[in-house]
Write an enzyme that holds these catalytic residues in place. Structure first.
Site, PDB file in Angstrom:
ATOM      1  CG  ASP A  46      64.764  72.647  72.937  1.00 47.06           C
ATOM      2  OD1 ASP A  46      63.954  73.035  72.075  1.00 47.06           O
ATOM      3  OD2 ASP A  46      65.841  72.075  72.662  1.00 47.06           O
ATOM      4  CE1 TYR A  51      69.771  67.633  71.022  1.00 50.07           C
ATOM      5  CE2 TYR A  51      68.124  68.443  72.558  1.00 50.07           C
ATOM      6  CZ  TYR A  51      68.923  68.634  71.453  1.00 50.07           C
ATOM      7  OH  TYR A  51      68.881  69.836  70.782  1.00 50.07           O
ATOM      8  CE  LYS A  80      65.162  70.908  69.252  1.00 48.04           C
ATOM      9  NZ  LYS A  80      65.742  70.471  70.520  1.00 48.04           N
ATOM     10  CG  HIS A 111      67.137  68.254  65.618  1.00 52.42           C
ATOM     11  ND1 HIS A 111      67.288  67.407  66.682  1.00 52.42           N
ATOM     12  CD2 HIS A 111      67.935  69.304  65.891  1.00 52.42           C
ATOM     13  CE1 HIS A 111      68.128  67.928  67.552  1.00 52.42           C
ATOM     14  NE2 HIS A 111      68.531  69.075  67.095  1.00 52.42           N
TER      15      HIS A 111
HETATM   16  N1  LIG Z   1      67.893  72.846  67.296  1.00 53.74           N
HETATM   17  C1  LIG Z   1      69.177  72.542  67.335  1.00 53.74           C
HETATM   18  O1  LIG Z   1      69.792  72.104  66.342  1.00 53.74           O
HETATM   19  C2  LIG Z   1      69.949  72.750  68.610  1.00 53.74           C
HETATM   20  C3  LIG Z   1      71.353  72.809  68.562  1.00 53.74           C
HETATM   21  C4  LIG Z   1      72.043  73.016  69.750  1.00 53.74           C
HETATM   22  C5  LIG Z   1      71.343  73.166  70.949  1.00 53.74           C
HETATM   23  N2  LIG Z   1      69.977  73.075  70.978  1.00 53.74           N
HETATM   24  C6  LIG Z   1      69.214  73.227  72.242  1.00 53.74           C
HETATM   25  O2  LIG Z   1      69.636  74.422  72.864  1.00 53.74           O
HETATM   26  C7  LIG Z   1      70.036  74.143  74.209  1.00 53.74           C
HETATM   27  C8  LIG Z   1      71.069  75.141  74.658  1.00 53.74           C
HETATM   28  O3  LIG Z   1      72.242  75.063  73.876  1.00 53.74           O
HETATM   29  P1  LIG Z   1      73.624  74.544  74.488  1.00 53.74           P
HETATM   30  O4  LIG Z   1      73.311  73.640  75.615  1.00 53.74           O
HETATM   31  O5  LIG Z   1      74.452  74.009  73.400  1.00 53.74           O
HETATM   32  O6  LIG Z   1      74.351  75.884  74.923  1.00 53.74           O
HETATM   33  P2  LIG Z   1      74.115  77.062  76.004  1.00 53.74           P
HETATM   34  O7  LIG Z   1      72.810  76.977  76.656  1.00 53.74           O
HETATM   35  O8  LIG Z   1      74.496  78.318  75.314  1.00 53.74           O
HETATM   36  O9  LIG Z   1      75.288  76.767  77.020  1.00 53.74           O
HETATM   37  C9  LIG Z   1      75.156  75.796  78.002  1.00 53.74           C
HETATM   38  C10 LIG Z   1      76.341  75.877  78.951  1.00 53.74           C
HETATM   39  O10 LIG Z   1      76.423  77.192  79.516  1.00 53.74           O
HETATM   40  C11 LIG Z   1      76.645  77.127  80.891  1.00 53.74           C
HETATM   41  N3  LIG Z   1      75.692  78.008  81.592  1.00 53.74           N
HETATM   42  C12 LIG Z   1      74.354  78.087  81.404  1.00 53.74           C
HETATM   43  N4  LIG Z   1      73.814  78.996  82.238  1.00 53.74           N
HETATM   44  C13 LIG Z   1      74.836  79.490  82.976  1.00 53.74           C
HETATM   45  C14 LIG Z   1      74.917  80.468  84.020  1.00 53.74           C
HETATM   46  N5  LIG Z   1      73.845  81.127  84.461  1.00 53.74           N
HETATM   47  N6  LIG Z   1      76.137  80.712  84.551  1.00 53.74           N
HETATM   48  C15 LIG Z   1      77.231  80.073  84.106  1.00 53.74           C
HETATM   49  N7  LIG Z   1      77.229  79.149  83.131  1.00 53.74           N
HETATM   50  C16 LIG Z   1      76.029  78.868  82.563  1.00 53.74           C
HETATM   51  C17 LIG Z   1      76.367  75.700  81.344  1.00 53.74           C
HETATM   52  O11 LIG Z   1      77.448  75.298  82.132  1.00 53.74           O
HETATM   53  P3  LIG Z   1      77.363  74.044  83.147  1.00 53.74           P
HETATM   54  O12 LIG Z   1      77.462  72.836  82.286  1.00 53.74           O
HETATM   55  O13 LIG Z   1      78.562  74.226  84.017  1.00 53.74           O
HETATM   56  O14 LIG Z   1      76.064  74.163  83.871  1.00 53.74           O
HETATM   57  C18 LIG Z   1      76.171  74.901  80.085  1.00 53.74           C
HETATM   58  O15 LIG Z   1      77.063  73.849  79.928  1.00 53.74           O
HETATM   59  C19 LIG Z   1      70.514  72.693  74.138  1.00 53.74           C
HETATM   60  O16 LIG Z   1      70.616  72.105  75.416  1.00 53.74           O
HETATM   61  C20 LIG Z   1      69.440  72.090  73.247  1.00 53.74           C
HETATM   62  O17 LIG Z   1      68.253  71.847  73.979  1.00 53.74           O
HETATM   63  C21 LIG Z   1      69.276  72.889  69.813  1.00 53.74           C
END
Ligand SMILES: NC(=O)c1ccc[n+]([C@@H]2O[C@H](COP(=O)([O-])OP(=O)(O)OC[C@H]3O[C@@H](n4cnc5c(N)ncnc54)[C@H](OP(=O)(O)O)[C@@H]3O)[C@@H](O)[C@H]2O)c1
Length: 325
Positions: A46, A51, A80, A111
């Site tokens: 994704d 980004y 996006k 987005h």
């Molecule tokens: N469309 C949109 O507007 C939008 C908005 C926000 C996000 N996104 C997309 O969604 C993706 C995911 O969202 P996000 O990155 O904000 O949040 P997330 O995936 O809920 O959380 C990511 C964090 O959780 C930790 N984590 C992940 N897997 C883990 C595991 N198995 N054990 C322990 N900790 C774990 C990681 O820690 P570490 O850093 O220590 O590895 C990471 O920093 C983004 O990267 C982006 O691609 C899209």
């Protein structure tokens, strides 16, 4: 990796890798993670122009394809169009394709439904002094350009992100090509059951962002009321019972709840366990019910930087079922 069939007949892998590095990870680190994740079995990445790491990710994708780790056809790559490019959709898409070194995208998303025509360069964290409310005519102009990308073969599917039911109703009424996916925040403390049901009823797949609750999201996105799903005692207890990290319980719940989660991590032990979550040791019906009861309606990505003058972040989300403008 299990896949979910879209209304077009194409299949999307049910777990993807997020690539938003927040304030913690730079582009080369994320690109190395993408390469390692594809080697570990990920087939869905994704991405997004905003980004700021598509060039580095493109090099990583080209490398694994050249080495025969995966073919282009086996990969599902999303990008996006950012808010400052709603009037330059084709240009923005071609830039992402060039950066990602691809001839087509599997999915291209709008987005956010809030364009920043007058503030090019406004990023995920900066406030737009010219922010405007949702204007359907303007969104549909953007959508027509998205549809044209499908006609031209530059993207296989188009989709929306950060939409609400009232906005999706208008889009479905007026579109020629229906969104294949809607990307939206979803985790145990913010389950959005009505929106999830709405998109399912209309054959739109739900890609879940922040599936782990985005514990490392930028400080500017955190408020005192925010909860931490991976510290929820119910989730922690389930994680102990399954011998996994609470984050993995969140991914299992998301997949079993019909979503396509896109967890972010650059750490191989974490992204590998997130991938395995989709295939190993499912949660029981009782555990799924227990997580359903944890919904607190706690939105973490509030989009406050997109609030127009005089508006609050709540106004972005049509909470009383009506579009505010
Ligand atoms: N469309 C949109 O507007 C939008 C908005 C926000 C996000 N996104 C997309 O969604 C993706 C995911 O969202 P996000 O990155 O904000 O949040 P997330 O995936 O809920 O959380 C990511 C964090 O959780 C930790 N984590 C992940 N897997 C883990 C595991 N198995 N054990 C322990 N900790 C774990 C990681 O820690 P570490 O850093 O220590 O590895 C990471 O920093 C983004 O990267 C982006 O691609 C899209």
């Amino acid at each position: 990796m299990p896949k979910k069939k879209l209304y077009t007949g194409a299949e999307i892998p049910v777990v993807g890798l997020g690539t938003f590095g927040s304030d913690s990870y730079d582009a080369p680190t994320i690109a190395r993670a993408v390469e390692a994740a594809i080697r570990a079995g990920y087939r869905h990445i994704d991405c997004a122009a905003v980004y700021g790491n598509e060039k580095e990710i493109g090099a990583a994708i080209a490398k694994v394809i050249a080495e025969g780790v995966a073919t282009r056809e086996e990969l599902w790559i999303t990008s996006k169009v950012w808010n400052d490019s709603h009037e330059r959709v084709a240009e923005s898409c071609r830039q992402s394709l060039a950066d990602l070194r691809l001839s087509y995208l599997d999915l291209y998303l709008v987005h956010w439904p809030f364009p920043n025509f007058h503030a090019p360069g406004v990023s995920v964290g900066s406030r737009d002094p010219h922010a405007k409310p949702y204007i359907h005519e303007s969104y549909m102009r953007t959508w027509r350009s998205m549809e044209k990308l499908v006609d031209e073969g530059l993207v296989r599917h188009i989709g929306s992100s950060n939409m609400t039911i009232p906005k999706l109703q208008l889009l479905l009424r007026d579109c020629r090509i229906k969104p294949a996916c809607n990307e939206m925040e979803m985790h145990p403390h913010f389950q959005q059951p009505e929106l999830l049901q709405y998109v399912a009823q209309h054959g739109i797949a739900a890609i879940g962002y922040c599936p782990v609750g985005s514990p490392n999201r930028p400080e500017r996105d955190k408020t005192a009321e925010d909860t931490v799903p991976i510290e929820d005692p119910v989730i922690v207890q389930m994680a102990q019972a399954h011998g996994v990290h609470p984050a993995v319980v969140c991914i299992k719940w998301a997949v079993q709840n019909g979503q396509i989660p896109i967890p972010f991590s650059v750490k191989p032990e974490k992204f590998t366990s997130n991938l395995r979550a989709a295939t190993e040791d499912p949660l029981t019906a009782a555990e799924m019910n227990a997580i359903r009861a944890l919904d607190r309606g706690c939105r973490f990505i509030k989009g406050q930087v997109f609030a127009w003058e005089g508006a609050t972040w709540e106004d972005l989300w049509d909470l009383d079922g009506k579009i505010k403008n």
